[in-house]
Design an enzyme around this catalytic site. Structure first.
Site, mmCIF file in Angstrom:
data_model
loop_
_atom_site.group_PDB
_atom_site.id
_atom_site.type_symbol
_atom_site.label_atom_id
_atom_site.label_comp_id
_atom_site.label_asym_id
_atom_site.label_seq_id
_atom_site.Cartn_x
_atom_site.Cartn_y
_atom_site.Cartn_z
ATOM 1 N N SER A 108 85.663 -6.618 25.822
ATOM 2 C CA SER A 108 85.429 -7.056 24.825
ATOM 3 C C SER A 108 85.757 -7.294 23.704
ATOM 4 C CB SER A 108 83.583 -6.592 24.098
ATOM 5 O OG SER A 108 83.942 -5.117 24.220
ATOM 6 N N ASP A 163 81.326 -4.055 14.497
ATOM 7 C CA ASP A 163 79.489 -2.996 13.924
ATOM 8 C C ASP A 163 80.873 -1.584 14.914
ATOM 9 O OD1 ASP A 163 80.729 -2.443 17.359
ATOM 10 O OD2 ASP A 163 78.916 -4.122 17.978
ATOM 11 N N HIS A 217 83.720 -2.511 17.669
ATOM 12 C CA HIS A 217 84.413 -3.390 17.835
ATOM 13 C C HIS A 217 84.674 -3.544 16.529
ATOM 14 C CE1 HIS A 217 82.008 -3.865 21.034
ATOM 15 N NE2 HIS A 217 82.269 -4.140 21.704
#
Length: 424
Positions: free
Chosen positions: A40, A326, A329
């Site tokens: 991600s 967050d 990330h």
């Protein structure tokens, strides 16, 4: 040549007072022939589907999203896709390969095959798997997944014996016991085929311990037999423990061919997926960026264990991962490491990437590319310069020739000037 020591001394002084070229903690590339595998933190498609789009989710610079040089999937990893039903077909090709994934299978997920199993064994499996991937991608351009077809002549089907939480193992597949067998003391076989790739990474796994079923203990025994070459690969259970063991995997690099999977005891396993390695290349070390969680979650160091010179360079941040999107990330330190993908660099080493190929304050270890030829090595008392001798000798000769020319010209003009004064 008497000028050479003075030249070296002058060069040392200039180097210590002026230009510096330290290794930088980034991943980069020599040219445009590179590729990145990720999750991600480099999945541009995942960001595109969020509303609103927020590129702070990634550690990758968004300018690279349209490069066509990235294969990444949010929530996944190459290891996870290799073994489990949660699958993404990682596919990419390049002379210079970079990996920034692995965090989606860590002790935080606490996977083990059975309730009495061991996640430590799965961390060991992860390290062994990535060792094979990194070593082989230093000599192959292309990585992708392929399905492995197999033929089992019995009536039993594959069974989801090994599962935990949302993760269900399907590579290798377990073939359930035939109904007419009263226990697991039997021999059974299945054919499988590898074709279309130069080489393949396939799993060969056993339960290394005493497996209990209906008051009986069994020792696992699995073999792969290459019917074309006669080569056999096998594992037998050697441990006497009855709890705390799990599915130990070895990761074989096999050629194309016709194979036979054989079980002498317990359940038959047969590979269903393989890493497809294609297009041999000149040796080019891969680069691996540490893939870990914020400290609030437990991570592992298996990609670091797997990434060893000379086939691999490992890059890591010195601080806790703290994202801006967050906590997991968008970390500034890892964004800085990936920023090196925005430009070409001439030299790679264990210590980092060198932006220039002339001189440096650090001698490159395990160098690759066009690397600096000089370094200042500071002892406690005296700075010493160590040089690659050939370019220095060449430069010394050129300097000597230049001095001779200057001396000749000075003598010429002095003699000419004296003649003019005498005539006057």
């Amino acid at each position: 040549m008497f000028l050479l020591p003075r030249f070296v001394l002058v060069s040392c002084i200039i180097g210590s007072l002026g230009f510096d070229n330290p290794p930088t903690n980034v991943v980069s590339h020599l040219n445009g022939d590179w590729f990145l595998f990720g999750d991600s933190r480099s999945d541009c498609n995942h960001v595109v589907t969020t509303n609103p789009r927020n590129y702070s989710y990634m550690d990758l610079n968004p300018a690279l999203c349209g490069s066509g040089k990235i294969s990444s999937k949010a929530g996944n990893s190459i290891f996870r896709s290799f073994h489990f039903t949660d699958f993404y077909n990682y596919t990419g090709e390049g002379q210079q390969i970079i990996f920034y994934e692995g965090v989606n299978f860590t002790p935080y997920h606490a996977f083990k095959c059975t309730t009495s199993g061991s996640n430590d064994i799965w961390m060991q499996n992860k390290g062994l798997f990535y060792t094979q991937v990194y070593k082989n991608m230093a000599v192959y351009r292309s990585l992708t997944f392929v399905n492995v077809p197999y033929v089992y002549n019995g009536s039993a089907q594959s069974t989801a014996l090994c599962k935990s939480g949302s993760l269900v193992l399907n590579n290798p597949a377990y073939i359930a016991r035939e109904a007419n067998f009263g226990d697991y003391y039997y021999k059974v076989e299945a054919d499988f085929y590898l074709s279309g790739c130069d080489e393949y990474i396939v799993p060969l796994c056993i339960f290394n311990g005493k497996f209990l079923s209906n008051t009986k203990y069994y020792d696992d025994s699995q073999y792969y037999f290459n019917k074309d070459t006669g080569v056999i690969y096998g594992l037998n259970s050697t441990e006497t423990i009855t709890t705390g063991f799990d599915f130990n995997c070895h990761y074989l690099v096999l050629p194309s061919g016709n194979y036979l999977a054989i079980s002498n005891e317990l359940l038959l396993t047969v590979p269903t997926k393989a890493i497809c390695l294609n297009k041999r290349k000149d040796f080019t070390p891969v680069q691996v960026v540490d893939s870990r969680w914020n400290n609030a979650r437990q991570s592992d160091n298996m990609t670091a264990v797997a990434c060893q010179p000379p086939y691999c360079y490992f890059r890591n941040s010195t601080t806790n991962y703290v994202g801006v999107y967050d906590i997991n990330h968008g970390d500034a330190g890892f964004t800085s490491i990936l920023s090196g993908l925005l430009y070409d660099s001439p030299c790679f080493s264990q210590q980092g990437v060198f932006r220039y190929d002339n001189v440096s304050s650090v001698w490159p270890l395990y160098p690759y590319g066009r690397c600096p030829t000089a370094a200042d090595i500071n002892t406690p008392d005296v700075p010493i310069c160590v040089y690659d001798p050939l370019p220095i000798i060449f430069l010394g000769i050129l300097l000597g020739v230049a001095v001779i020319i200057i001396v000749v010209l000075l003598l010429y003009f002095m003699v000419d000037n004296g003649t003019r004064l005498h005539d006057a």
